[in-house]
Scaffold this active site. Sequence first.
Site, PDB file in Angstrom:
ATOM      1  N   ALA A   1      49.341 -60.417  54.597  1.00 21.13           N
ATOM      2  CA  ALA A   1      49.313 -59.234  53.610  1.00 21.13           C
ATOM      3  C   ALA A   1      50.418 -58.647  53.161  1.00 21.13           C
ATOM      4  O   ALA A   1      52.077 -58.248  54.315  1.00 21.13           O
ATOM      5  CB  ALA A   1      48.812 -58.183  54.665  1.00 21.13           C
TER       6      ALA A   1
ATOM      7  N   GLY B   1      48.456 -63.717  57.087  1.00 20.97           N
ATOM      8  CA  GLY B   1      46.883 -64.043  56.482  1.00 20.97           C
ATOM      9  C   GLY B   1      47.242 -65.370  55.435  1.00 20.97           C
ATOM     10  O   GLY B   1      46.618 -65.988  54.830  1.00 20.97           O
TER      11      GLY B   1
ATOM     12  N   GLU C   1      46.745 -68.144  56.637  1.00 21.16           N
ATOM     13  CA  GLU C   1      45.385 -67.937  57.565  1.00 21.16           C
ATOM     14  C   GLU C   1      43.896 -68.674  55.915  1.00 21.16           C
ATOM     15  O   GLU C   1      43.507 -69.488  56.318  1.00 21.16           O
ATOM     16  CB  GLU C   1      44.405 -66.740  57.993  1.00 21.16           C
TER      17      GLU C   1
ATOM     18  N   GLU D   1      51.765 -62.459  63.072  1.00 18.23           N
ATOM     19  CA  GLU D   1      51.351 -60.455  63.001  1.00 18.23           C
ATOM     20  C   GLU D   1      51.540 -60.293  64.400  1.00 18.23           C
ATOM     21  O   GLU D   1      51.714 -58.572  64.399  1.00 18.23           O
ATOM     22  CB  GLU D   1      49.917 -60.640  63.626  1.00 18.23           C
TER      23      GLU D   1
HETATM   24  C1  LIG Z   1      42.241 -57.603  59.157  1.00 15.05           C
HETATM   25  C2  LIG Z   1      43.967 -58.722  58.152  1.00 15.05           C
HETATM   26  C3  LIG Z   1      43.993 -58.968  57.902  1.00 15.05           C
HETATM   27  C4  LIG Z   1      44.855 -59.964  57.649  1.00 15.05           C
HETATM   28  C5  LIG Z   1      45.415 -60.360  58.805  1.00 15.05           C
HETATM   29  C6  LIG Z   1      46.893 -60.581  58.540  1.00 15.05           C
HETATM   30  C7  LIG Z   1      47.654 -60.069  58.613  1.00 15.05           C
HETATM   31  C8  LIG Z   1      49.335 -60.626  57.962  1.00 15.05           C
HETATM   32  O1  LIG Z   1      49.378 -61.408  57.557  1.00 15.05           O
HETATM   33  S1  LIG Z   1      50.372 -59.621  58.518  1.00 15.05           S
HETATM   34  C9  LIG Z   1      52.017 -59.925  57.383  1.00 15.05           C
HETATM   35  C10 LIG Z   1      52.090 -61.778  58.641  1.00 15.05           C
HETATM   36  N1  LIG Z   1      53.497 -61.753  57.214  1.00 15.05           N
HETATM   37  C11 LIG Z   1      54.576 -61.278  57.879  1.00 15.05           C
HETATM   38  O2  LIG Z   1      54.944 -60.721  59.033  1.00 15.05           O
HETATM   39  C12 LIG Z   1      55.971 -61.989  56.820  1.00 15.05           C
HETATM   40  C13 LIG Z   1      56.995 -60.323  56.759  1.00 15.05           C
HETATM   41  N2  LIG Z   1      58.506 -61.320  56.391  1.00 15.05           N
HETATM   42  C14 LIG Z   1      59.112 -62.068  56.235  1.00 15.05           C
HETATM   43  O3  LIG Z   1      59.019 -62.533  57.059  1.00 15.05           O
HETATM   44  C15 LIG Z   1      59.995 -62.226  55.530  1.00 15.05           C
HETATM   45  O4  LIG Z   1      60.452 -60.921  54.785  1.00 15.05           O
HETATM   46  C16 LIG Z   1      60.271 -63.381  54.870  1.00 15.05           C
HETATM   47  C17 LIG Z   1      60.366 -64.159  55.585  1.00 15.05           C
HETATM   48  C18 LIG Z   1      59.184 -63.277  54.412  1.00 15.05           C
HETATM   49  C19 LIG Z   1      61.476 -63.473  53.473  1.00 15.05           C
HETATM   50  O5  LIG Z   1      62.288 -62.926  54.093  1.00 15.05           O
HETATM   51  P1  LIG Z   1      64.020 -62.412  53.293  1.00 15.05           P
HETATM   52  O6  LIG Z   1      64.038 -63.592  52.430  1.00 15.05           O
HETATM   53  O7  LIG Z   1      64.926 -61.961  54.613  1.00 15.05           O
HETATM   54  O8  LIG Z   1      63.762 -61.251  52.280  1.00 15.05           O
HETATM   55  P2  LIG Z   1      63.170 -59.890  53.341  1.00 15.05           P
HETATM   56  O9  LIG Z   1      62.917 -59.905  54.743  1.00 15.05           O
HETATM   57  O10 LIG Z   1      64.096 -59.242  52.948  1.00 15.05           O
HETATM   58  O11 LIG Z   1      61.878 -59.253  52.653  1.00 15.05           O
HETATM   59  C20 LIG Z   1      62.627 -58.377  51.162  1.00 15.05           C
HETATM   60  C21 LIG Z   1      61.483 -57.571  50.626  1.00 15.05           C
HETATM   61  O12 LIG Z   1      59.976 -58.237  50.995  1.00 15.05           O
HETATM   62  C22 LIG Z   1      59.311 -57.268  51.765  1.00 15.05           C
HETATM   63  N3  LIG Z   1      58.879 -57.847  52.777  1.00 15.05           N
HETATM   64  C23 LIG Z   1      58.270 -59.817  53.015  1.00 15.05           C
HETATM   65  N4  LIG Z   1      57.035 -59.611  53.979  1.00 15.05           N
HETATM   66  C24 LIG Z   1      56.409 -58.562  53.052  1.00 15.05           C
HETATM   67  C25 LIG Z   1      54.759 -58.334  53.306  1.00 15.05           C
HETATM   68  N5  LIG Z   1      54.460 -58.876  54.466  1.00 15.05           N
HETATM   69  N6  LIG Z   1      54.603 -57.323  53.666  1.00 15.05           N
HETATM   70  C26 LIG Z   1      54.799 -56.405  52.891  1.00 15.05           C
HETATM   71  N7  LIG Z   1      56.297 -55.953  52.585  1.00 15.05           N
HETATM   72  C27 LIG Z   1      57.119 -57.353  52.508  1.00 15.05           C
HETATM   73  C28 LIG Z   1      60.370 -56.989  52.834  1.00 15.05           C
HETATM   74  O13 LIG Z   1      60.270 -55.659  53.211  1.00 15.05           O
HETATM   75  C29 LIG Z   1      61.588 -56.582  51.849  1.00 15.05           C
HETATM   76  O14 LIG Z   1      61.586 -55.239  50.948  1.00 15.05           O
HETATM   77  P3  LIG Z   1      62.614 -54.450  51.108  1.00 15.05           P
HETATM   78  O15 LIG Z   1      64.002 -54.783  51.745  1.00 15.05           O
HETATM   79  O16 LIG Z   1      62.516 -53.735  50.129  1.00 15.05           O
HETATM   80  O17 LIG Z   1      61.775 -53.492  52.630  1.00 15.05           O
END
Ligand SMILES: CC/C=C\C/C=C/C(=O)SCCNC(=O)CCNC(=O)[C@H](O)C(C)(C)COP(=O)(O)OP(=O)(O)OC[C@H]1O[C@@H](n2cnc3c(N)ncnc32)[C@H](O)[C@@H]1OP(=O)(O)O
Length: 713
Positions: free
Chosen positions: A48, A88, A91, A111
């Site tokens: 998400a 998500g 999931e 999460e």
């Molecule tokens: C009602 C309930 C409904 C749903 C439940 C679901 C919940 C969820 O899914 S919560 C989200 C779970 N996902 C995560 O926690 C993943 C988070 N991201 C990461 O761990 C990493 O970004 C990555 C492993 C996906 C990639 O790593 P890397 O290649 O080192 O890049 P960056 O971390 O620098 O990320 C690049 C860029 O993308 C933005 N970003 C990454 N993931 C998300 C996200 N899930 N939501 C929003 N933004 C995300 C990250 O902030 C970077 O952007 P900025 O540099 O502009 O900040």
Amino acid sequence: MELLSLTVNSNSLAVLQALEDGLKKADADPSVKAVMICGENGKFSAGADIRGFSSPKRHGGALGPIVSLIESSEKPVVAAIEGVALGGGLEVALGCHYRIAHVKAWMGLPEVTLGLLPGAEGTQRLPRLIGVPTALDMITTGKHIPATEALKLGLVDEIVEENTIEAAIRLANKVIGQPLGPRRLSLKPVPKVPNMEAFLREAAVKVKQQARGCLAPELCLQAVRAATETPFAEGVRRERELFRVLLSSGQAQALQYAFFAERAVHRWATPAGASWSSAAPQPVCKAAVIGLGTMGRGIVTSLVKASIPVVALEQDLEYLNKGRKAVMLLLEREAMKMEGGAQSLDFHNPARLQFTVDFDLLHDVDLVIEAVFENMALKKEIFHKLSKICKPGALLCTNTSALNIDEIASATSRPQQVIGTHFFSPAHVMRLLEIIYGRHTSPTAIATAMQLAKTLKKVGVVVGNCFGFVGNRMMFPYVQQAVFLLEEGSRPEAVDQVLEDFGFKIGPFRMSDLAGLDVGWRSRQGQGLTGPSLPAGTPARQRQGQRYSPLPDLLCEHGRFGQKTAKGWYQYEKAGGRTATPDPWLHSFLSRYRDTHGIKARFIDQEEILERCLFSLINEGFAILAEGIASGPEHLDVIYINGYGWPRHRGGPMFYASTVGLPRVLDKLQKYSEAHPDVPGLRPSAFLKKLVAVGNPPIKEWMSYLSQQSSKL
Ligand SMILES: CC/C=C\C/C=C/C(=O)SCCNC(=O)CCNC(=O)[C@H](O)C(C)(C)COP(=O)(O)OP(=O)(O)OC[C@H]1O[C@@H](n2cnc3c(N)ncnc32)[C@H](O)[C@@H]1OP(=O)(O)O
């Protein structure tokens, strides 16, 4: 049409809608025999949109029903996982009847690290698929696992080295017409473990202990427990209930702030305008480390783990051999934790790790990290040598926790290549790297140090040059307050308890015993605050008109250096022992000290302990921001979370201040400052006062109240 393919890169509202529409269309279309779900650009889904959780228009609970919809499809649905399937995203894959992954893909339910739980039925499906112990571990830690491990756990059905999409299509075609009931996880029973109740009870104790006040791991466990005790639908109801509790807990906001803060500090900038856009990092193909004490050993280990060939240098053979033994031991331990073992690190190969006392061997390295003890004269001597021996362009780094980078650079003919790299002990474990630029440090040097941090899997934070930089400068008033509290009537164990209950890994006195009281003593002697250079007649509890506590100096004079001498603020079972026990000697020493100085001991409550320690630290943070030493509050918070054991679920000191409310912080500082007018650390900083005067703006707007600064958040 035989097969419908759907893409799910991010779980934004639009993607969810498209997924739902696509599934419904596929179900209704008799020509569609199977469905394949994949991501775009080689990534299945990072889950998400995290920013969406704090938005008022959040689409709470929208994903769960879609996962159910996928699972209930009458046509086989195959997930083709490339890149990452997180949160998500995973999931969604769990709702599919089959999962196929690329060998380089990673999966996880992170999460919990965002203060949430897998709220799209993940806490109910994952235990049914891979069993409770493994699912619980994944859900309560949020760890990402590689596809190879996912295959062993049964999380995916197949892994492929080539085209995942084509493999998924092949699989989908193969399973058309096969019964889907056994593939629907919601219909499967949770696999039994011999004594589930005892297992969950023990797990709950462990999770609570490790969480140190963070709610999410405990609630994750409760959701998994629901999977073991109730039917699927009931478990889902419980999961949603717990998700809502977490969402409104405040901790989720703090943890999500921390997620973005760590990414924001990567976009470094200096007041002179240097940033990634004006500087590219230089390659580091070979490095050197000077000094194989505790810090140097950890730094060498860190470099070897990152596959950077290292030359490790000591002053003489005795120190070299001692250092070599210690490094080898560290590397062996690290290798044991890795899949390929010692072979993967290859540290017995002299081309990868070389020990020497010969400075000339440093002639061809791209980067040197000096890690000798904190002595300006010694550091300057080393940098003078380096500037003669190292090749042009080599980056010269000093691992100092407080000393002036400009003065060290002045000993070289190339101050533009000198930079501070402040590692935290143990350097191969701690994630923080404070990167300090001096007056002449070039943007290329900063970019190279930042790139090095990334290669070492650390969080690099670029800050300006001042005594103690950001981390230790903020730590001084915090530790000072802790000691003043002892003078006034408290005890080390009481102060530590309050700060550990707040969530710090370790309170200030236990920390001081661990680090060694002699370290600060030497530094204070060097500053002329104590020891032979202190002018005769200096009042015992005053320096330059300000309050000073000689307590730590007196302890050192008694040979109490902390753990290493089995005595410090606490007593220990033996020299080097780890179990701190309150010490009656120290208690009567404190009483005698108060009598000597005419201090009437008073009871100090937990609120005062917490506020005086934390608010003085935060106050220094505002001064640092106003001076332009750091380019935003997120820098200070990332430093504290990753280097000083600040509880992540409280978002860092500056975020914490924003949640307490700046008017309250100011009000309390004013009160404490009036009671202790000789303590500058309690005097509210002008920037804090300004922010309160302009109406307590949100943290992301703070920097706009200083000219020419903008937040990276
Ligand atoms: C009602 C309930 C409904 C749903 C439940 C679901 C919940 C969820 O899914 S919560 C989200 C779970 N996902 C995560 O926690 C993943 C988070 N991201 C990461 O761990 C990493 O970004 C990555 C492993 C996906 C990639 O790593 P890397 O290649 O080192 O890049 P960056 O971390 O620098 O990320 C690049 C860029 O993308 C933005 N970003 C990454 N993931 C998300 C996200 N899930 N939501 C929003 N933004 C995300 C990250 O902030 C970077 O952007 P900025 O540099 O502009 O900040």
